[in-house]
Motif scaffolding. Structure first.
Motif, PDB file in Angstrom:
ATOM      1  N   ARG A 139      56.479  20.735 -25.248  1.00  0.00           N
ATOM      2  CA  ARG A 139      55.113  20.205 -25.345  1.00  0.00           C
ATOM      3  C   ARG A 139      55.236  18.720 -25.269  1.00  0.00           C
ATOM      4  O   ARG A 139      54.282  17.999 -25.026  1.00  0.00           O
ATOM      5  CB  ARG A 139      54.350  20.956 -26.338  1.00  0.00           C
ATOM      6  N   PHE A 140      56.256  18.327 -25.903  1.00  0.00           N
ATOM      7  CA  PHE A 140      56.583  16.699 -26.006  1.00  0.00           C
ATOM      8  C   PHE A 140      57.815  16.432 -25.201  1.00  0.00           C
ATOM      9  O   PHE A 140      58.836  17.050 -25.243  1.00  0.00           O
ATOM     10  CB  PHE A 140      56.790  16.391 -27.359  1.00  0.00           C
ATOM     11  N   ARG A 141      57.787  15.219 -24.456  1.00  0.00           N
ATOM     12  CA  ARG A 141      58.847  14.949 -23.676  1.00  0.00           C
ATOM     13  C   ARG A 141      59.189  13.242 -23.747  1.00  0.00           C
ATOM     14  O   ARG A 141      58.052  12.496 -23.834  1.00  0.00           O
ATOM     15  CB  ARG A 141      58.827  15.195 -22.269  1.00  0.00           C
ATOM     16  N   LEU A 142      60.297  12.790 -24.008  1.00  0.00           N
ATOM     17  CA  LEU A 142      60.753  11.313 -23.674  1.00  0.00           C
ATOM     18  C   LEU A 142      61.331  11.088 -22.417  1.00  0.00           C
ATOM     19  O   LEU A 142      62.186  11.705 -21.937  1.00  0.00           O
ATOM     20  CB  LEU A 142      61.753  11.143 -24.945  1.00  0.00           C
ATOM     21  N   ASP A 143      60.831  10.217 -21.791  1.00  0.00           N
ATOM     22  CA  ASP A 143      61.032   9.693 -20.580  1.00  0.00           C
ATOM     23  C   ASP A 143      61.210   8.044 -20.531  1.00  0.00           C
ATOM     24  O   ASP A 143      60.579   7.529 -21.268  1.00  0.00           O
ATOM     25  CB  ASP A 143      60.093   9.887 -19.328  1.00  0.00           C
ATOM     26  N   THR A 144      61.859   7.687 -19.629  1.00  0.00           N
ATOM     27  CA  THR A 144      62.409   6.307 -19.170  1.00  0.00           C
ATOM     28  C   THR A 144      61.279   5.761 -18.209  1.00  0.00           C
ATOM     29  O   THR A 144      61.391   6.296 -17.290  1.00  0.00           O
ATOM     30  CB  THR A 144      63.727   5.993 -19.123  1.00  0.00           C
ATOM     31  N   HIS A 145      60.589   4.770 -18.726  1.00  0.00           N
ATOM     32  CA  HIS A 145      59.489   4.178 -17.436  1.00  0.00           C
ATOM     33  C   HIS A 145      60.100   3.420 -16.670  1.00  0.00           C
ATOM     34  O   HIS A 145      61.549   2.732 -16.944  1.00  0.00           O
ATOM     35  CB  HIS A 145      58.700   3.347 -18.143  1.00  0.00           C
ATOM     36  N   GLU A 146      59.730   3.179 -15.396  1.00  0.00           N
ATOM     37  CA  GLU A 146      60.343   2.495 -14.583  1.00  0.00           C
ATOM     38  C   GLU A 146      60.747   1.027 -14.807  1.00  0.00           C
ATOM     39  O   GLU A 146      61.671   0.481 -14.232  1.00  0.00           O
ATOM     40  CB  GLU A 146      59.811   2.422 -13.159  1.00  0.00           C
ATOM     41  N   ILE A 167      61.112   9.969 -34.282  1.00  0.00           N
ATOM     42  CA  ILE A 167      60.148  10.722 -33.617  1.00  0.00           C
ATOM     43  C   ILE A 167      60.350  11.915 -33.260  1.00  0.00           C
ATOM     44  O   ILE A 167      59.807  13.079 -33.627  1.00  0.00           O
ATOM     45  CB  ILE A 167      59.864   9.827 -32.199  1.00  0.00           C
ATOM     46  N   LYS A 168      61.835  12.088 -32.929  1.00  0.00           N
ATOM     47  CA  LYS A 168      62.174  13.684 -32.811  1.00  0.00           C
ATOM     48  C   LYS A 168      62.029  14.382 -34.039  1.00  0.00           C
ATOM     49  O   LYS A 168      61.642  15.680 -33.954  1.00  0.00           O
ATOM     50  CB  LYS A 168      63.620  13.348 -32.196  1.00  0.00           C
ATOM     51  N   ASP A 195      64.314  15.602 -24.564  1.00  0.00           N
ATOM     52  CA  ASP A 195      64.809  14.052 -24.008  1.00  0.00           C
ATOM     53  C   ASP A 195      65.028  13.993 -22.921  1.00  0.00           C
ATOM     54  O   ASP A 195      66.353  14.411 -22.428  1.00  0.00           O
ATOM     55  CB  ASP A 195      65.801  13.832 -25.306  1.00  0.00           C
ATOM     56  N   ASP A 196      64.475  13.312 -21.995  1.00  0.00           N
ATOM     57  CA  ASP A 196      64.913  13.059 -20.524  1.00  0.00           C
ATOM     58  C   ASP A 196      65.002  11.649 -20.499  1.00  0.00           C
ATOM     59  O   ASP A 196      64.729  11.291 -19.016  1.00  0.00           O
ATOM     60  CB  ASP A 196      63.756  13.729 -19.629  1.00  0.00           C
ATOM     61  N   ILE A 244      70.971  15.634 -32.221  1.00  0.00           N
ATOM     62  CA  ILE A 244      72.125  15.901 -31.403  1.00  0.00           C
ATOM     63  C   ILE A 244      71.399  16.418 -29.812  1.00  0.00           C
ATOM     64  O   ILE A 244      71.353  16.078 -29.071  1.00  0.00           O
ATOM     65  CB  ILE A 244      73.252  16.628 -31.834  1.00  0.00           C
ATOM     66  N   GLY A 245      70.868  17.774 -30.142  1.00  0.00           N
ATOM     67  CA  GLY A 245      70.439  18.762 -29.138  1.00  0.00           C
ATOM     68  C   GLY A 245      70.582  20.134 -29.523  1.00  0.00           C
ATOM     69  O   GLY A 245      71.237  20.510 -30.693  1.00  0.00           O
ATOM     70  N   PRO A 246      70.244  21.263 -28.850  1.00  0.00           N
ATOM     71  CA  PRO A 246      70.186  22.448 -29.125  1.00  0.00           C
ATOM     72  C   PRO A 246      71.515  23.171 -29.198  1.00  0.00           C
ATOM     73  O   PRO A 246      72.469  22.534 -28.623  1.00  0.00           O
ATOM     74  CB  PRO A 246      69.156  22.976 -27.879  1.00  0.00           C
TER      75      PRO A 246
END
Length: 648
Positions: free
Chosen positions: A165-172, A218-219, A231-232, A402-404
């Motif tokens: 439901r939540f995602r982290l992305d890098t803006h252009e 935040i995470k 986390d993308d 770290i991650g799943p």
């Protein structure tokens, strides 16, 4: 219908709630015709597995020939509203499957082999379940539970969806954006719960520009709110390095690498000896970018350097170590958590563009002294651990930072022969004499625990165990006096925190090469030391420590070939008995079978008291305070400072 098994008849008996069944009742339970049911029941009766009797008002009823088999078989009872599962006499298969999506809470019963187990399905268990999709998870549940529970399955599906439901992305333009699936989630969850400095500015009703330095917080905050973040971000990939793997990966290791590359971040949870380090090097070769490897000790840093040379084509000049002994930044750098977390050193790591960060012994990450190093981010983050459990119950931080979790269940590796399943025995010893027992009985609190752990009978029992054992053995202790006494009895070396670094390395090397066949070690042997050929581990003391510590010590024998044996010594009639079962918790959750032996006071070698327990875990009571071994060195007469910290 004629291939009906006795187990299916037992299931129908339990579901019906009465000890006798007619063919009609049995047919309705299995949704078959009465004729087919009658034929199948007759076949079982002909085999001597069932009996039949004519009843006046009901032509024929059927019942088991061996009532004891029905009484002693595994039972699974589900409480869907509480999301709890009670299992009586669970099989190894059931334990392994439940460990994939449920948390072992407690055990009941006192007799070996008769305990029941309470599991609970928590949201984080669903989020981290090792399945490609929720359908696979639900199929696994149906394979264990006696019937379908639609409400529970709907809850599991809803929790699975919350993980996206939540995602982290890098803006252009290069900054980081937090995106919520709905404006309600952004306004009522993210904006309400995140710290003021986490959000720089809103972008839209579902997007916000976030502070890059606050990503870890935040995470963690959203995870605790029930929404693990995807986390993308377009993180650093690092300058390319020339690295090929020279060792062929096993099938399950390749699946670990493939799963990691797909997710780009995760924690590999596998038993000692399963080749997590080699799998990590496989990931390093696939990523092909500059790599930072974080470890808890200098010994482990040196071992990683050796493994890189043994299994890859990396130029040795491109591998450096950064800790209290030496400080080299190279395309592949192996650093200790302590150093990487210090402000004056972390700047150097922040400035480098890492394509991969490996967190070895990842269960350290939630500890305050190590948490700073977890703020280092890269496109690929890989954690390695056999024991993610922590007494402070913050193991979910490992997956947040770290991650799943990645990997396969341990029982599959045991069954395939890749790792020797350890033979674990909890051996309960009497007091050496009345004087020792009386001293313990009159003691209080901490002193009582130390006296039980230092029971002199353990010295003689350890000597007998090693005399009957062929191969290399490790003896673990928590007390200096006890360690020296056992080492003298065995004519072996004792390695503790007081052992100079250079001597410690020589002793470990002589053990690895076979020059020495026994070592007595304190907590320095719990992790980060490569002792690949220890066929026997004896835990003489340290039963007030953590579950993770117990599994680490047992794990020292879990290797691909040969016999693996673990004997845990506890003083009979003391709290050590409970602590012994508690320390085996992680192994038991993974399906490892544990035996118990009560040694008689007049018959030191009495083996007829041994009984298989399947999953001998009991939670110690709340009246004894235990310090987490990740944060404190509990229950020792020795203090073992980190050599990295000390050398600073």
């Amino acid at each position: 219908m004629t291939d009906l098994s006795l187990s299916e008849f037992y299931d129908a008996v339990e579901a019906e709630g009465r000890p006798l069944l007619t063919a009609d009742e049995f047919a309705r339970r299995l949704e078959e015709s009465q004729a087919d049911a009658d034929e199948a029941l007759t076949r079982l009766a002909d085999q001597g597995l069932l009996e039949r009797v004519d009843v006046e008002n009901d032509p024929v009823v059927w019942y088991p020939t061996e009532w004891g088999e029905l009484a002693s078989r595994e039972r699974v009872v589900v409480f869907p509203e509480r999301r709890e599962i009670v299992v009586d006499r669970p099989t190894q298969y059931t334990q392994a499957r439940l460990s994939q999506f449920a948390h072992l809470v407690d055990t009941t019963g006192t007799e070996p082999g008769t305990r029941g187990y309470l599991y609970r399905i928590r949201p984080e268990d669903v989020w981290s379940a090792p399945f490609d999709g929720v359908a696979d998870l639900i199929l696994t549940m149906r394979g264990i539970f006696p019937r379908r529970y639609e409400g529970l399955e709907e809850w599991v599906e809803s929790q699975w969806k919350r993980a996206n439901r939540f995602r982290l992305d890098t803006h252009e333009d290069g900054y980081t954006v937090l995106t919520a699936a709905t404006d309600d989630l952004m306004g009522n969850v993210a904006m309400e719960k995140l710290d003021d400095d986490a959000i720089r500015a809103p972008i839209s009703d579902t997007e916000a520009w976030v502070n890059e330095d606050a990503i870890a917080g935040i995470k963690r905050t959203l995870y605790e709110a029930g929404y693990p973040v995807v986390d993308d971000r377009d993180l650093e990939r690092g300058d390319p390095i020339d690295a090929d793997l020279t060792t062929e990966l096993r099938e399950y290791q390749q699946s670990w690498v493939d799963s990691f590359l797909e997710k780009q971040a995760g924690v590999l949870v596998g038993p000692p000896g399963s080749g997590k380090t080699v799998a990590a090097l496989g990931a390093l070769a696939e990523v092909g970018g500059e790599t930072l490897i974080l470890v808890p000790s200098r010994e482990l840093a040196g071992q990683w350097r050796e493994e890189i040379a043994r299994h890859t084509t990396v130029d040795p000049e491109h591998v450096g170590e950064y800790h209290g002994g030496q400080k080299q930044l190279r395309p592949i750098t192996i650093a200790t958590y302590q150093i990487a977390g210090m402000d004056r050193h972390r700047r150097l790591f922040d400035e480098r563009e890492w394509g991969l960060i490996v967190f070895d012994e990842a269960h350290h990450v939630p500890a305050p002294v190590f948490r700073q190093s977890a703020a280092l981010q890269s496109k690929h983050r890989l954690g390695l651990t056999a024991t993610p459990v922590r007494e402070s119950d913050d193991e979910t931080d490992i997956y947040t930072l770290i991650g799943p979790p990645l990997g396969t269940d341990w029982s599959a590796l045991f069954d395939a022969g890749f790792v020797a399943e350890p033979e674990v025995e909890l051996r309960y010893l009497p007091w050496d004499d009345d004087m020792a027992e009386n001293e313990w009985a009159s003691a209080q609190g901490r002193e009582r625990h130390v006296l039980a752990g230092s029971n002199p009978r353990k010295v003689e029992e350890t000597r007998k165990l090693l005399a009957d054992h062929d191969g290399k053995a490790l003896v673990f202790v928590d007390y200096l006096d006890q360690g020296e006494a056992i080492a003298d009895e065995l004519d072996a070396a004792f390695v503790s925190g007081e052992t100079p670094h250079h001597r410690r390395e020589r002793l470990f090397e002589s053990f690895r090469t076979g020059e020495r066949d026994a070592l007595v070690v304190s907590r320095v042997g719990d992790e980060g030391i490569d002792l690949p050929n220890a066929e026997l581990a004896v835990v003489a003391s340290g039963l007030g420590g953590s579950r993770r510590q117990g599994a680490q010590r047992a794990g020292r024998t879990m290797r691909p070939v040969g016999r693996a044996e673990v004997v845990v010594l506890a003083t009979h009639g003391t709290r050590e008995e409970e602590f012994a079962r508690k320390q085996m918790r992680h192994l038991a959750e993974k399906g490892v079978r544990v035996h118990e032996t009560v040694v008689g006071a007049d018959e030191p070698d009495a083996g007829d008291a041994e009984a298989e327990t399947g999953n001998n875990e009991a939670e110690a009571g709340d009246d004894e305070v235990e310090a987490s071994s990740d944060e404190l060195e509990a229950s020792t007469d020795e203090a073992e400072p980190s050599d990295d910290a000390a050398s600073e």
